[in-house]
Design a protein around this motif. Structure first.
Motif, PDB file in Angstrom:
ATOM      1  N   LEU A 106     -63.648  62.698 -18.242  1.00  0.00           N
ATOM      2  CA  LEU A 106     -64.529  64.887 -18.317  1.00  0.00           C
ATOM      3  C   LEU A 106     -65.856  64.442 -17.834  1.00  0.00           C
ATOM      4  CD1 LEU A 106     -64.485  67.876 -19.181  1.00  0.00           C
ATOM      5  CD2 LEU A 106     -65.023  66.729 -20.869  1.00  0.00           C
ATOM      6  N   LEU A 107     -66.438  65.489 -17.393  1.00  0.00           N
ATOM      7  CA  LEU A 107     -67.528  65.772 -16.146  1.00  0.00           C
ATOM      8  C   LEU A 107     -67.989  67.527 -16.974  1.00  0.00           C
ATOM      9  CD1 LEU A 107     -70.468  64.928 -16.023  1.00  0.00           C
ATOM     10  CD2 LEU A 107     -69.562  64.782 -13.784  1.00  0.00           C
ATOM     11  N   ALA A 108     -68.910  67.790 -17.858  1.00  0.00           N
ATOM     12  CA  ALA A 108     -69.101  69.658 -18.173  1.00  0.00           C
ATOM     13  C   ALA A 108     -70.917  69.655 -17.929  1.00  0.00           C
ATOM     14  CB  ALA A 108     -68.457  69.820 -19.189  1.00  0.00           C
ATOM     15  N   VAL A 109     -70.803  70.754 -16.621  1.00  0.00           N
ATOM     16  CA  VAL A 109     -73.143  70.710 -17.234  1.00  0.00           C
ATOM     17  C   VAL A 109     -72.525  72.310 -17.239  1.00  0.00           C
ATOM     18  CG1 VAL A 109     -74.437  70.906 -15.439  1.00  0.00           C
ATOM     19  CG2 VAL A 109     -72.980  68.731 -15.680  1.00  0.00           C
ATOM     20  N   PRO A 110     -73.546  72.686 -17.700  1.00  0.00           N
ATOM     21  CA  PRO A 110     -73.894  73.567 -18.230  1.00  0.00           C
ATOM     22  C   PRO A 110     -74.722  74.579 -16.849  1.00  0.00           C
ATOM     23  CG  PRO A 110     -75.523  72.287 -19.440  1.00  0.00           C
ATOM     24  CD  PRO A 110     -74.912  71.733 -18.378  1.00  0.00           C
TER      25      PRO A 110
END
Length: 326
Positions: A46-50
């Motif tokens: 998982l890679l999540a960025v605001p």
């Protein structure tokens, strides 16, 4: 499965969103806090960025990879650069939607105002008119939008309206409310009470918004009232003359002068006194004529228009006196 919504502070993505940071979690399916990849054993990383704009959280962008293909810091940097651009675009898109909604509401209000509403651009062209403007002028919106406003203004008032328009755009102090005449499509001349204000954006004037009201009938009523007041004063003056004048000819001169004052557009007037012995109407007093005419003219009551007035006991308006000789 993938949840349809994630509460702030819940799971890997919710916590990252609340804290305003990115999260890179390989083997996220093994993390008890993961609510994104739960139930999908093939989605391990998982890679999540605001998504933000000037510090305001707009959302999160999350990417997943299958097993044996973990994310790297290079992936994180690339996604952060992309989301920063996406955040700006998304913010502008929301602003545009808000603007569209505001413009629709604004237009709805203006179109249902009970007075004519006009928006004039900085180049003098008509950019918006509402249905009441169409009723007032007789022009459809399609006939006037994009045209200079000048063609609507009466020639005698055009210089004033142009000056006020130019000075207002330049930030000068001019009346916000004034009256001027305009010409309807039919050629009829009417008068409006014009209330105008400058519209500014980021400190720069972008146009003028005006509300107009037809006051032609009010002006006519006002002038009629002034005329009746003037006529009443003339009657009072005549009563005073009758009470204090001992010279008959002088009295007649003053009476005809007072009568002409009661009819302001009259250029001249005369008094014809009926002489019973000769059965003639004698020219006895005048205003606007040489005094010598008093002794020079005697009229037969049976001649021309005199018969209609004198014998009929009625008033008469003659549009062309040359075709109705005395």
């Amino acid at each position: 499965f993938m949840m349809s919504e994630i509460r702030l502070g819940t799971g890997l993505i919710g916590i990252a969103a609340k804290e305003g940071r990115s999260v890179l979690e390989n083997n996220s399916h093994l993390n008890e806090q993961s609510v994104y990849a739960s139930g999908r054993p093939d989605l391990e990383h998982l890679l999540a960025v605001p998504i933000t704009h000037h510090g305001e959280l707009l959302g999160m962008m999350a990417m997943t990879r299958l097993k044996d293909e973990p994310f790297s810091e290079t992936d994180r940097e690339a996604l952060e650069i992309f989301t920063s651009q996406f955040g700006t675009a998304f913010h502008n898109s929301r602003l545009y939607e808000d603007l569209q909604r505001s413009e629709s509401l604004y237009r709805l209000v203006l179109e249902n105002v009970n007075d004519p509403v006009i928006f004039i651009g900085t180049e003098g062209s008509l950019l918006f008119v509402n249905p009441k403007f169409e009723e007032l002028t007789g022009y459809n919106a399609d006939e006037v939008l994009g045209k200079q406003f000048d063609f609507l203004i009466h020639p005698d008032d055009l210089a004033m309206v142009r000056d006020y328009y130019r000075l207002r755009l330049n930030g000068k102090s001019v009346p916000n409310r004034y009256e001027f005449r305009f010409v309807r499509k039919s050629g009829e001349v009417r008068t409006v009470d014009y209330n105008v204000t400058a519209i500014s954006e980021d400190g720069a004037i972008t146009g003028l918004l005006a509300v107009a009201r037809d006051v032609t009938d009010d002006i006519i009523a006002r002038k009629n009232l002034e005329l009746k007041t003037q006529q009443l004063q003339q009657l009072l003056d005549i009563n005073m003359l009758l009470m204090h004048s001992s010279n008959f000819n002088e009295l007649l001169d003053k009476l005809i002068a007072a009568a002409r004052g009661a009819v302001p557009q009259a250029d001249a007037g005369l008094v014809l006194i009926y002489d019973r012995p000769s059965a003639k109407l004698r020219y006895s007093a005048s205003v606007g004529y040489p005094r010598e005419l008093r002794e020079a003219f005697v009229f037969d009551p049976e001649e021309a228009w005199l018969r209609t007035v004198f014998r009929g006991g009625t008033s008469l308006i003659i549009e062309d006196s040359e075709s109705y000789p005395v």
